[in-house]
Enzyme design. Structure first.
Site, PDB file in Angstrom:
ATOM      1  N   VAL A  41      31.360  40.757  41.112  1.00 24.40           N
ATOM      2  CA  VAL A  41      32.402  41.539  41.782  1.00 24.40           C
ATOM      3  C   VAL A  41      33.144  42.456  40.809  1.00 24.40           C
ATOM      4  O   VAL A  41      34.097  43.127  41.193  1.00 24.40           O
ATOM      5  CB  VAL A  41      33.420  40.646  42.531  1.00 24.40           C
ATOM      6  CG1 VAL A  41      32.724  39.877  43.628  1.00 24.40           C
ATOM      7  CG2 VAL A  41      34.135  39.699  41.580  1.00 24.40           C
ATOM      8  N   PRO A  51      38.155  37.227  38.993  1.00 22.71           N
ATOM      9  CA  PRO A  51      38.176  37.625  37.578  1.00 22.71           C
ATOM     10  C   PRO A  51      39.391  38.498  37.233  1.00 22.71           C
ATOM     11  O   PRO A  51      39.996  38.323  36.166  1.00 22.71           O
ATOM     12  CB  PRO A  51      36.862  38.396  37.406  1.00 22.71           C
ATOM     13  CG  PRO A  51      35.979  37.915  38.495  1.00 22.71           C
ATOM     14  CD  PRO A  51      36.885  37.576  39.648  1.00 22.71           C
ATOM     15  N   LEU A  75      35.669  43.517  37.795  1.00 23.11           N
ATOM     16  CA  LEU A  75      37.005  43.002  37.474  1.00 23.11           C
ATOM     17  C   LEU A  75      37.885  43.156  38.717  1.00 23.11           C
ATOM     18  O   LEU A  75      38.820  43.956  38.759  1.00 23.11           O
ATOM     19  CB  LEU A  75      37.570  43.726  36.262  1.00 23.11           C
ATOM     20  CG  LEU A  75      38.529  42.946  35.354  1.00 23.11           C
ATOM     21  CD1 LEU A  75      37.976  41.575  34.986  1.00 23.11           C
ATOM     22  CD2 LEU A  75      38.830  43.732  34.101  1.00 23.11           C
ATOM     23  N   HIS A  76      37.505  42.400  39.768  1.00 25.73           N
ATOM     24  CA  HIS A  76      38.246  42.359  41.020  1.00 25.73           C
ATOM     25  C   HIS A  76      38.445  40.890  41.369  1.00 25.73           C
ATOM     26  O   HIS A  76      37.889  40.016  40.719  1.00 25.73           O
ATOM     27  CB  HIS A  76      37.462  43.064  42.134  1.00 25.73           C
ATOM     28  CG  HIS A  76      37.415  44.546  41.973  1.00 25.73           C
ATOM     29  ND1 HIS A  76      36.349  45.185  41.401  1.00 25.73           N
ATOM     30  CD2 HIS A  76      38.305  45.508  42.277  1.00 25.73           C
ATOM     31  CE1 HIS A  76      36.594  46.483  41.364  1.00 25.73           C
ATOM     32  NE2 HIS A  76      37.780  46.713  41.883  1.00 25.73           N
ATOM     33  N   ALA A  77      39.207  40.656  42.437  1.00 26.73           N
ATOM     34  CA  ALA A  77      39.348  39.312  42.993  1.00 26.73           C
ATOM     35  C   ALA A  77      39.659  38.295  41.900  1.00 26.73           C
ATOM     36  O   ALA A  77      40.563  38.511  41.090  1.00 26.73           O
ATOM     37  CB  ALA A  77      38.105  38.941  43.790  1.00 26.73           C
TER      38      ALA A  77
END
Lengths: 87, 148
Positions: free
Chosen positions: A12, A18, A14-16
């Site tokens: 994903v 992480p 560097l979203h959600a």
């Protein structure tokens, strides 16, 4: 000034999770830390801001550069690098 | 005070009830969530401002005061790679609160085995700044919480 260059491996980017973990870890440090995306606008943003990190829009395979200066900079950057490079 | 609006009709619920610890533990930030009506609909801007990030399954709007609000359309919906979501605005657009941003169908998301619950998160906000969180039925554009 300590620096790490990391390729983001999470599916994903560097979203959600992480991104949240990255910012939480940066926020715990007392020193300033920035993150920039290679090939983007290049401008470093505050790694303690979830808004800034989400706005960088780092995708899987992108390379980021994180910078910190001061007491504990190397340890902090190692932690952030581990989060950003985790799959 | 920034009023943050419900992006769609449904039931306003606590962020802690979202079936994803990234949101339920407020790792992204404090806020609330909407359990959306299971019918085709649009997700609207929760505040007035610029759409700084627009993905099919999530968007961030930043107001003139620099405050950013994230709307996430369902849980793990990044895996859908945009299928079932139609963008009604563009990244960089200035939008008034209440303007449609994405059309989607929560029923389809649920039928695909994912939760259609939508976290609405105040980014970079201390938990104590989220006030007057709504609970129960809301229409799109009703106040969901106050960012104090």
């Amino acid at each position: 000034m300590a620096e790490r260059k990391i390729t983001v491996e999470s599916e994903v980017g560097l979203h959600a999770r992480p991104a949240a973990t990255f910012v939480q870890t940066a926020t715990k440090a007392s020193i300033d830390v920035t993150v920039a995306k290679l090939g983007g606008s290049g401008a470093p943003v505050n790694a303690k801001s979830i808004l800034s990190v989400l706005s960088l829009d780092v995708r899987r395979g992108d390379t980021i550069v994180i910078n910190a200066e001061g007491e504990g900079a190397d340890e902090l950057l190692d932690q952030l690098a581990a989060i950003a490079s985790a799959t | 005070m920034t009023p943050v609006l419900a992006p769609m009709a449904g039931a306003a619920i606590s962020l802690s009830a979202v079936p994803d610890p990234v949101f339920s533990q407020a790792m992204v930030g404090p806020g609330a969530a909407v359990d959306p009506a299971r019918e085709p609909g649009v997700a609207v801007a929760p505040i007035s401002g610029r759409i700084v990030k627009l993905h099919p399954h999530a968007y961030v709007i930043v107001g003139p005061d620099g405050r950013g609000v994230l709307v996430h359309l369902g849980i793990d919906t990044v895996q859908l790679k945009g299928v079932g979501f139609d963008l009604l605005a563009a990244e960089g657009d200035l939008v008034p609160a209440g303007q449609p941003v994405v059309s989607w169908n929560p029923a389809d998301v649920e039928a695909g085995g994912r939760s259609p619950i939508c976290p609405v998160v105040a980014l970079d906000a201390p938990a104590s700044s989220v006030l007057r969180v709504a609970a129960g039925p809301v229409h799109a554009g009703d106040e969901l919480f106050q960012w104090g």
